[in-house]
Write a protein that holds these residues in place. Structure first.
Motif, PDB file in Angstrom:
ATOM      1  N   ILE A 122      12.080   4.836   6.840  1.00  0.00           N
ATOM      2  CA  ILE A 122      13.021   3.743   6.523  1.00  0.00           C
ATOM      3  C   ILE A 122      13.084   2.762   7.698  1.00  0.00           C
ATOM      4  O   ILE A 122      13.017   1.545   7.523  1.00  0.00           O
ATOM      5  N   GLU A 123      13.158   3.330   8.901  1.00  0.00           N
ATOM      6  CA  GLU A 123      13.197   2.493  10.107  1.00  0.00           C
ATOM      7  C   GLU A 123      11.966   1.595  10.184  1.00  0.00           C
ATOM      8  O   GLU A 123      12.067   0.386  10.425  1.00  0.00           O
ATOM      9  N   THR A 124      10.801   2.189   9.943  1.00  0.00           N
ATOM     10  CA  THR A 124       9.544   1.427  10.000  1.00  0.00           C
ATOM     11  C   THR A 124       9.537   0.329   8.952  1.00  0.00           C
ATOM     12  O   THR A 124       9.194  -0.814   9.228  1.00  0.00           O
ATOM     13  N   LYS A 125       9.913   0.680   7.724  1.00  0.00           N
ATOM     14  CA  LYS A 125       9.898  -0.297   6.620  1.00  0.00           C
ATOM     15  C   LYS A 125      10.820  -1.481   6.946  1.00  0.00           C
ATOM     16  O   LYS A 125      10.467  -2.638   6.746  1.00  0.00           O
ATOM     17  N   LEU A 126      12.023  -1.169   7.472  1.00  0.00           N
ATOM     18  CA  LEU A 126      12.974  -2.248   7.752  1.00  0.00           C
ATOM     19  C   LEU A 126      12.543  -3.084   8.964  1.00  0.00           C
ATOM     20  O   LEU A 126      12.709  -4.291   8.990  1.00  0.00           O
ATOM     21  N   ARG A 127      11.905  -2.414   9.935  1.00  0.00           N
ATOM     22  CA  ARG A 127      11.508  -3.133  11.157  1.00  0.00           C
ATOM     23  C   ARG A 127      10.188  -3.898  10.980  1.00  0.00           C
ATOM     24  O   ARG A 127      10.075  -5.058  11.317  1.00  0.00           O
ATOM     25  N   ASP A 128       9.186  -3.195  10.391  1.00  0.00           N
ATOM     26  CA  ASP A 128       7.835  -3.779  10.351  1.00  0.00           C
ATOM     27  C   ASP A 128       7.447  -4.324   8.982  1.00  0.00           C
ATOM     28  O   ASP A 128       6.330  -4.804   8.799  1.00  0.00           O
ATOM     29  N   ILE A 162       3.140   0.936   5.173  1.00  0.00           N
ATOM     30  CA  ILE A 162       1.784   1.172   5.698  1.00  0.00           C
ATOM     31  C   ILE A 162       1.721   1.044   7.226  1.00  0.00           C
ATOM     32  O   ILE A 162       0.714   1.359   7.839  1.00  0.00           O
ATOM     33  N   LYS A 163       2.823   0.594   7.824  1.00  0.00           N
ATOM     34  CA  LYS A 163       2.875   0.507   9.298  1.00  0.00           C
ATOM     35  C   LYS A 163       3.268   1.853   9.907  1.00  0.00           C
ATOM     36  O   LYS A 163       3.281   2.010  11.125  1.00  0.00           O
ATOM     37  N   PHE A 164       3.611   2.819   9.069  1.00  0.00           N
ATOM     38  CA  PHE A 164       4.054   4.131   9.563  1.00  0.00           C
ATOM     39  C   PHE A 164       2.853   4.893  10.127  1.00  0.00           C
ATOM     40  O   PHE A 164       1.790   4.943   9.510  1.00  0.00           O
ATOM     41  N   LYS A 165       3.054   5.477  11.296  1.00  0.00           N
ATOM     42  CA  LYS A 165       1.912   6.055  12.016  1.00  0.00           C
ATOM     43  C   LYS A 165       1.572   7.479  11.578  1.00  0.00           C
ATOM     44  O   LYS A 165       0.423   7.926  11.701  1.00  0.00           O
ATOM     45  N   GLU A 166       2.582   8.234  11.120  1.00  0.00           N
ATOM     46  CA  GLU A 166       2.329   9.654  10.853  1.00  0.00           C
ATOM     47  C   GLU A 166       1.903   9.895   9.409  1.00  0.00           C
ATOM     48  O   GLU A 166       2.644  10.471   8.616  1.00  0.00           O
ATOM     49  N   GLY A 167       0.733   9.436   9.046  1.00  0.00           N
ATOM     50  CA  GLY A 167       0.229   9.642   7.696  1.00  0.00           C
ATOM     51  C   GLY A 167      -1.004   8.789   7.465  1.00  0.00           C
ATOM     52  O   GLY A 167      -1.416   8.029   8.348  1.00  0.00           O
ATOM     53  N   ARG A 168      -1.591   8.959   6.266  1.00  0.00           N
ATOM     54  CA  ARG A 168      -2.785   8.173   5.938  1.00  0.00           C
ATOM     55  C   ARG A 168      -2.403   7.000   5.049  1.00  0.00           C
ATOM     56  O   ARG A 168      -1.606   7.154   4.127  1.00  0.00           O
ATOM     57  N   VAL A 169      -3.003   5.856   5.314  1.00  0.00           N
ATOM     58  CA  VAL A 169      -2.712   4.683   4.493  1.00  0.00           C
ATOM     59  C   VAL A 169      -3.693   4.649   3.318  1.00  0.00           C
ATOM     60  O   VAL A 169      -4.902   4.767   3.491  1.00  0.00           O
ATOM     61  N   GLY A 198       0.813  -1.212   0.000  1.00  0.00           N
ATOM     62  CA  GLY A 198       0.000   0.000   0.000  1.00  0.00           C
ATOM     63  C   GLY A 198       0.847   1.263   0.000  1.00  0.00           C
ATOM     64  O   GLY A 198       2.066   1.200  -0.201  1.00  0.00           O
ATOM     65  N   THR A 199       0.161   2.394   0.245  1.00  0.00           N
ATOM     66  CA  THR A 199       0.821   3.705   0.180  1.00  0.00           C
ATOM     67  C   THR A 199       0.667   4.429   1.511  1.00  0.00           C
ATOM     68  O   THR A 199      -0.377   4.337   2.144  1.00  0.00           O
ATOM     69  N   ILE A 200       1.714   5.150   1.901  1.00  0.00           N
ATOM     70  CA  ILE A 200       1.585   6.063   3.036  1.00  0.00           C
ATOM     71  C   ILE A 200       1.623   7.490   2.477  1.00  0.00           C
ATOM     72  O   ILE A 200       2.436   7.796   1.609  1.00  0.00           O
ATOM     73  N   TYR A 201       0.706   8.322   2.963  1.00  0.00           N
ATOM     74  CA  TYR A 201       0.555   9.668   2.407  1.00  0.00           C
ATOM     75  C   TYR A 201       0.506  10.688   3.533  1.00  0.00           C
ATOM     76  O   TYR A 201      -0.229  10.506   4.516  1.00  0.00           O
ATOM     77  N   ASN A 202       1.298  11.734   3.385  1.00  0.00           N
ATOM     78  CA  ASN A 202       1.209  12.854   4.324  1.00  0.00           C
ATOM     79  C   ASN A 202       1.577  14.135   3.578  1.00  0.00           C
ATOM     80  O   ASN A 202       2.746  14.344   3.243  1.00  0.00           O
ATOM     81  N   PRO A 203       0.593  15.007   3.307  1.00  0.00           N
ATOM     82  CA  PRO A 203       0.865  16.213   2.510  1.00  0.00           C
ATOM     83  C   PRO A 203       1.807  17.185   3.217  1.00  0.00           C
ATOM     84  O   PRO A 203       2.398  18.060   2.570  1.00  0.00           O
ATOM     85  N   HIS A 204       1.983  17.008   4.541  1.00  0.00           N
ATOM     86  CA  HIS A 204       2.872  17.915   5.275  1.00  0.00           C
ATOM     87  C   HIS A 204       4.312  17.417   5.308  1.00  0.00           C
ATOM     88  O   HIS A 204       5.193  18.094   5.835  1.00  0.00           O
ATOM     89  N   GLY A 205       4.541  16.232   4.757  1.00  0.00           N
ATOM     90  CA  GLY A 205       5.904  15.711   4.705  1.00  0.00           C
ATOM     91  C   GLY A 205       6.100  14.547   5.656  1.00  0.00           C
ATOM     92  O   GLY A 205       5.587  14.551   6.772  1.00  0.00           O
ATOM     93  N   ILE A 206       6.838  13.549   5.162  1.00  0.00           N
ATOM     94  CA  ILE A 206       7.117  12.332   5.947  1.00  0.00           C
ATOM     95  C   ILE A 206       8.592  12.362   6.333  1.00  0.00           C
ATOM     96  O   ILE A 206       9.451  12.672   5.505  1.00  0.00           O
ATOM     97  N   ASP A 207       8.880  12.056   7.587  1.00  0.00           N
ATOM     98  CA  ASP A 207      10.272  11.965   8.030  1.00  0.00           C
ATOM     99  C   ASP A 207      10.885  10.707   7.391  1.00  0.00           C
ATOM    100  O   ASP A 207      10.539   9.578   7.756  1.00  0.00           O
ATOM    101  N   VAL A 208      11.795  10.929   6.444  1.00  0.00           N
ATOM    102  CA  VAL A 208      12.284   9.809   5.631  1.00  0.00           C
ATOM    103  C   VAL A 208      13.057   8.778   6.449  1.00  0.00           C
ATOM    104  O   VAL A 208      12.905   7.572   6.255  1.00  0.00           O
ATOM    105  N   ASP A 209      13.859   9.243   7.406  1.00  0.00           N
ATOM    106  CA  ASP A 209      14.641   8.295   8.211  1.00  0.00           C
ATOM    107  C   ASP A 209      13.726   7.422   9.065  1.00  0.00           C
ATOM    108  O   ASP A 209      13.948   6.217   9.210  1.00  0.00           O
ATOM    109  N   LYS A 210      12.677   8.063   9.611  1.00  0.00           N
ATOM    110  CA  LYS A 210      11.725   7.281  10.428  1.00  0.00           C
ATOM    111  C   LYS A 210      10.967   6.276   9.571  1.00  0.00           C
ATOM    112  O   LYS A 210      10.674   5.170  10.002  1.00  0.00           O
TER     113      LYS A 210
END
Ligand code: NAD
Length: 365
Positions: free
Chosen positions: A214-220, A224-231, A200-212
């Motif tokens: 990456i951490e989520t993608k590698l860990r989870d 789509i597991k990233f919390k700060e945005g819309r799935v 799926g896609t994670i979307y946040n018009p205000h900007g996504i913290d890229v390092d965070k």
């Protein structure tokens, strides 16, 4: 006798390998060696065919010629599931089988990685994409290809009045290529507003913290597991308003059916053939600049070629920056001066370089 792929470039050799002891079935295509021994990855999948290996080998001929590295193009396929227990046995058997095929230097591709290259190195001492402990430059860890994509974007911006600082970025496929392209572009000031993977896609018009992210993608395992945005759904990525789009997932994800959704100013192709040729033309006619895959995503093979000569990571980054900047400029000068399609110009230039190299060989064209 069947020479269905033969044309003025190659292929020079198609080798079918069968080892009755290990049940290894493999295909090697050496497409062209005018610039030097061919380099190309080993694809390990159950359904790989000679035609697919040939097409990939030809793509490497053009990419390596474009990147001006002293290598021609080749590729190989091992017909097997990459998750089988006997993987090491098969890879080692493959290495021994190609020991004397010195015009082919294997590297990693789908289904193979640095560990496989270490086994090959142990058997025959000839391959690229080795682990750091064996003198390798770990391409995916350092983000060689993603870095090249960011360099290409930085050069292309000059032609379309685009400022990377503050530009909105979307990335399709947040893997080895996509996540590093995002990281380098965000370092230059781009704002990541959307990223997708197979789930799926994670979307946040205000900007996504890229390092965070990456951490989520590698860990989870998924963006789509990233919390700060819309799935959103996977294909919804394409409808997000953006300035720069990096497709870095699969072939043909942008095609005649969905090209109407694209709202970018610049597309830099991180994956191989992510956009069909027809869709690329439609985009160009609409004023969207697309930098072709083998121009923008050559960072990995440039780093591999530096590794093969015992060079360092620093040298690899320097070569990637210099080469991809120069090639992007050379192509875009022609595109805008002669009002032509980028892929047409890039193909012409790469083929010209292959033919020039072929002229230096005995029994020239
Ligand atoms: P990868 O497996 O690390 O990452 C691919 C990502 O794309 C994964 O996150 C996956 O979930 C996602 N994905 C798969 N299908 C998708 C879809 N339909 N929509 C959105 N996301 C999807 O692979 P990679 O090494 O980053 O390679 C990506 C592409 O770039 C491939 O086509 C590869 O051949 C090409 N490429 C890679 C390199 C390199 O250096 N790794 C160099 C040149 C070209």
């Amino acid at each position: 006798m069947d020479f269905e792929h033969a044309d003025e470039i190659g292929p020079e050799k198609i080798v079918h390998v069968y080892d009755p002891k290990t049940k290894l079935y493999a295909i090697v295509v050496v497409d062209n060696t005018a610039s030097g021994p061919s380099i190309g990855g080993i694809r390990m999948v159950e359904d790989v065919t000679t035609t697919e290996v040939f097409r990939l080998a030809r793509a490497m001929t053009l990419k390596n010629a474009m990147a001006e590295i002293p290598h021609g193009g080749g590729k190989s396929g091992i017909i097997a599931n990459p998750k089988i227990e006997e993987k090491e046995t098969l890879i080692r058997a493959f290495a021994r089988a190609i020991k004397n095929l010195e015009e082919y230097i294997p590297g990693p591709d789908m289904g193979t990685n640095e560990e496989c290259m270490a086994w090959i190195h142990d058997e025959i001492g000839r391959c690229v994409g080795l682990p750091r402990e064996l003198g390798g430059i770990p391409l995916d860890e350092i983000g060689a290809t993603g870095f090249g994509v960011s360099v290409s974007a930085d050069e292309a911006k000059e032609y379309i009045e685009l400022d990377i600082e503050g530009s909105k970025l979307i990335v399709e496929g947040f893997g080895n290529v996509g996540r590093h392209a995002a990281r380098f572009l965000c370092k230059m000031g781009a704002i990541l507003v959307g990223a997708s993977d197979s789930r799926g896609t994670i979307y946040n018009p205000h900007g996504i913290d890229v390092d965070k992210l990456i951490e989520t993608k590698l860990r989870d395992g998924s963006v789509i597991k990233f919390k700060e945005g819309r799935v959103l759904g996977r294909e919804d990525l394409l409808s997000i308003e953006n300035d720069i789009f990096v497709p870095a997932a699969r072939p043909d994800t942008v095609n005649e059916k969905n090209v109407g959704l694209i709202r970018s100013k610049l597309i830099v192709e991180g994956a191989n053939i992510p956009i069909t040729e027809k869709a690329e033309k439609i985009l160009h006619d609409r004023g969207v600049l697309c930098i072709p895959d083998f121009v923008a995503n050559a960072g990995g093979v440039i780093a591999a070629s530096v590794e093969y000569r015992g060079g360092t990571e620093g040298e690899a980054f320097e070569r990637i920056e210099g080469t991809i900047r120069k090639n992007t400029k050379e192509i875009l000068d022609v595109v805008y001066n002669e009002n032509r399609y980028p892929r047409e110009v890039a193909n012409e230039l790469a083929r010209k370089r292959v033919f020039q190299a072929m002229k230096y060989r005995r029994g020239k064209l």
